[in-house]
Design an enzyme around this catalytic site. Structure first.
Site, mmCIF file in Angstrom:
data_model
loop_
_atom_site.group_PDB
_atom_site.id
_atom_site.type_symbol
_atom_site.label_atom_id
_atom_site.label_comp_id
_atom_site.label_asym_id
_atom_site.label_seq_id
_atom_site.Cartn_x
_atom_site.Cartn_y
_atom_site.Cartn_z
ATOM 1 N N GLY A 9 -5.808 9.054 7.339
ATOM 2 C CA GLY A 9 -5.297 8.951 6.100
ATOM 3 C C GLY A 9 -4.538 9.793 6.159
ATOM 4 O O GLY A 9 -4.882 11.162 4.963
ATOM 5 N N SER A 11 -0.840 10.330 5.310
ATOM 6 C CA SER A 11 -0.354 10.742 4.322
ATOM 7 C C SER A 11 0.060 11.478 2.649
ATOM 8 O O SER A 11 0.831 11.976 2.657
ATOM 9 C CB SER A 11 0.171 9.055 4.033
ATOM 10 O OG SER A 11 -0.711 8.363 3.217
ATOM 11 N N GLY A 13 -2.773 13.909 0.684
ATOM 12 C CA GLY A 13 -3.883 14.794 -0.216
ATOM 13 C C GLY A 13 -4.194 15.681 1.131
ATOM 14 O O GLY A 13 -3.618 16.178 1.989
ATOM 15 N N ASP A 54 -5.149 1.622 9.547
ATOM 16 C CA ASP A 54 -5.898 1.465 8.342
ATOM 17 C C ASP A 54 -6.684 0.902 8.465
ATOM 18 O O ASP A 54 -7.067 -0.070 10.397
ATOM 19 C CB ASP A 54 -5.145 -0.289 8.181
ATOM 20 C CG ASP A 54 -5.782 -0.659 7.591
ATOM 21 O OD1 ASP A 54 -6.485 -0.542 6.349
ATOM 22 O OD2 ASP A 54 -5.081 -1.825 6.642
ATOM 23 N N SER A 132 -16.957 14.383 3.894
ATOM 24 C CA SER A 132 -17.538 13.502 2.979
ATOM 25 C C SER A 132 -17.185 13.943 1.101
ATOM 26 O O SER A 132 -16.205 13.763 0.958
ATOM 27 C CB SER A 132 -19.223 13.998 2.831
ATOM 28 O OG SER A 132 -20.218 13.324 2.292
ATOM 29 N N TYR A 146 -19.290 5.066 -4.908
ATOM 30 C CA TYR A 146 -18.268 6.153 -4.320
ATOM 31 C C TYR A 146 -19.788 7.349 -3.874
ATOM 32 O O TYR A 146 -19.741 7.604 -2.793
ATOM 33 C CB TYR A 146 -17.760 6.679 -5.273
ATOM 34 C CG TYR A 146 -16.909 8.079 -4.231
ATOM 35 C CD1 TYR A 146 -16.203 7.774 -3.609
ATOM 36 C CD2 TYR A 146 -17.178 9.213 -4.530
ATOM 37 C CE1 TYR A 146 -15.666 8.417 -2.560
ATOM 38 C CE2 TYR A 146 -16.863 10.897 -4.051
ATOM 39 C CZ TYR A 146 -16.565 10.338 -2.901
ATOM 40 O OH TYR A 146 -14.963 11.366 -1.953
ATOM 41 N N ALA A 148 -22.782 6.081 -3.247
ATOM 42 C CA ALA A 148 -23.010 5.998 -2.157
ATOM 43 C C ALA A 148 -22.523 5.382 -1.015
ATOM 44 O O ALA A 148 -23.092 5.549 0.087
ATOM 45 C CB ALA A 148 -24.010 3.968 -2.330
ATOM 46 N N SER A 149 -21.397 4.953 -0.986
ATOM 47 C CA SER A 149 -19.984 5.150 0.332
ATOM 48 C C SER A 149 -21.066 6.714 1.242
ATOM 49 O O SER A 149 -21.040 7.018 2.166
ATOM 50 C CB SER A 149 -18.887 4.818 -0.020
ATOM 51 O OG SER A 149 -18.619 5.872 -0.037
ATOM 52 N N LYS A 150 -20.400 7.680 0.639
ATOM 53 C CA LYS A 150 -20.623 9.336 1.000
ATOM 54 C C LYS A 150 -22.253 9.724 1.239
ATOM 55 O O LYS A 150 -21.777 10.245 2.243
ATOM 56 C CB LYS A 150 -20.296 9.670 -0.187
ATOM 57 C CG LYS A 150 -18.390 9.729 -0.409
ATOM 58 C CD LYS A 150 -18.227 10.057 1.039
ATOM 59 C CE LYS A 150 -16.457 9.944 0.831
ATOM 60 N NZ LYS A 150 -15.535 10.087 2.273
ATOM 61 N N THR A 182 -4.262 16.351 -5.053
ATOM 62 C CA THR A 182 -4.584 14.476 -4.339
ATOM 63 C C THR A 182 -4.151 13.667 -5.269
ATOM 64 O O THR A 182 -4.615 13.996 -6.540
ATOM 65 C CB THR A 182 -6.119 14.642 -3.346
ATOM 66 O OG1 THR A 182 -6.595 14.309 -4.190
ATOM 67 C CG2 THR A 182 -6.336 16.283 -2.962
#
Length: 274
Positions: A9, A11, A13, A54, A132, A146, A148-150, A182
């Site tokens: 990632g 590209s 931020g 990706d 995270s 979000y 839950a994913s973190k 960002t």
């Protein structure tokens, strides 16, 4: 030889700022992104290789790792930075969007980690830094997916750190809050704008939006600040697991980790009602 870091990632931020900082400090950088054309400026920096990766495409992950090793001889650190956040009421989220949230923020990290691990184990060293969020520490309404994913990323990273210590490999977690520069908030807002608000949630959503606006007003950090913490995590030579990267979330992190469950839940419910 100069050490090498692979960053996902890269590209925009945090990723772009981190790639720029590592290059300035003399590291070789494998700056990966879905569209390498977005990394034209990075590609002009010394010892920066921009390649396609990706996190939802395992073939691209394997190819990027192989290309980085071929170019620089080895990879010493990986910054798993690629991610995005869904914003909105859970009930309104489609099954497809939920899958995408986990494909990028959790399974993508796992796939990149798996691809690099044989290389690290063969060398008996290496560092993974997983980016995270404060949302990996404390739950907030409107970002349940979000969160839950973190939360999953934090649990995975902590557990993995115990396993990989036996192999001489270090795992670290960097937890940023809001930053000023960002595209993360813009993408989250766009995702929210495409979702409907189920009947009955209107008042709650309006009240929650005001609270989030207040949180956004407290953002003082920049991507460069977060990049500095990521650089510290990679280079400080410790086995420290977690790094809180921005001042704005420290009060909530402290409340979550240092107060009783009853006190914390009462505080949060006063904020959001319930």
């Amino acid at each position: 030889m100069n050490p090498t870091v692979l960053i996902t990632g890269a590209s925009t931020g945090f990723g772009r700022a981190t790639a720029t900082l590592f290059a300035a400090r003399g590291w070789n950088v494998v700056a990966t992104m879905r569209d390498p054309g977005a990394g034209a400026a990075l590609a002009t920096l010394p010892n920066v290789l921009v390649v396609r990766l990706d996190v939802q495409d395992r073939a691209s992950i394997d190819a990027a790792v192989a290309t980085g090793i071929e170019r620089f001889g080895a990879i010493d650190a990986v910054v798993n930075n690629a991610g995005f956040g869904l914003f909105g009421i859970f009930e309104a989220a489609s099954r497809e969007k939920i899958q995408e949230q986990f494909d990028v923020n959790v399974f993508g990290v796992m796939d990149v980690t798996r691809a690099v691990l044989p290389h690290f184990r063969a060398r008996r060293r290496g560092t993974f830094v997983n980016v995270s969020s404060g949302a990996g520490v404390f739950g907030l309404p409107m970002i349940s997916l979000y969160n839950a994913s973190k939360f999953a990323l934090e649990g995975f990273s902590e557990s993995l750190s115990y396993e990989l210590a036996s192999q001489g490999i270090v795992v670290k977690i960097v937890e940023p809050g809001g930053v000023l520069d960002t595209g993360f908030s813009a993408r989250s807002t766009d995702e929210f704008g495409q979702a409907t608000i189920p009947e009955g949630y209107e008042t709650f959503v309006a009240n929650a939006a005001k609270i989030f606006e207040g949180l956004r007003a407290n953002r003082l950090a920049t991507s460069d600040d977060v990049a500095g913490v990521i650089y510290e995590a990679v280079t400080d030579g410790t086995n420290r697991l977690r790094y809180v990267a921005t001042e704005d979330i420290k009060p909530l992190v402290k409340a979550r980790r240092e107060t009783s469950e009853d006190e914390y839940m009462a505080f949060m419910r006063r904020q959001f009602g319930g």
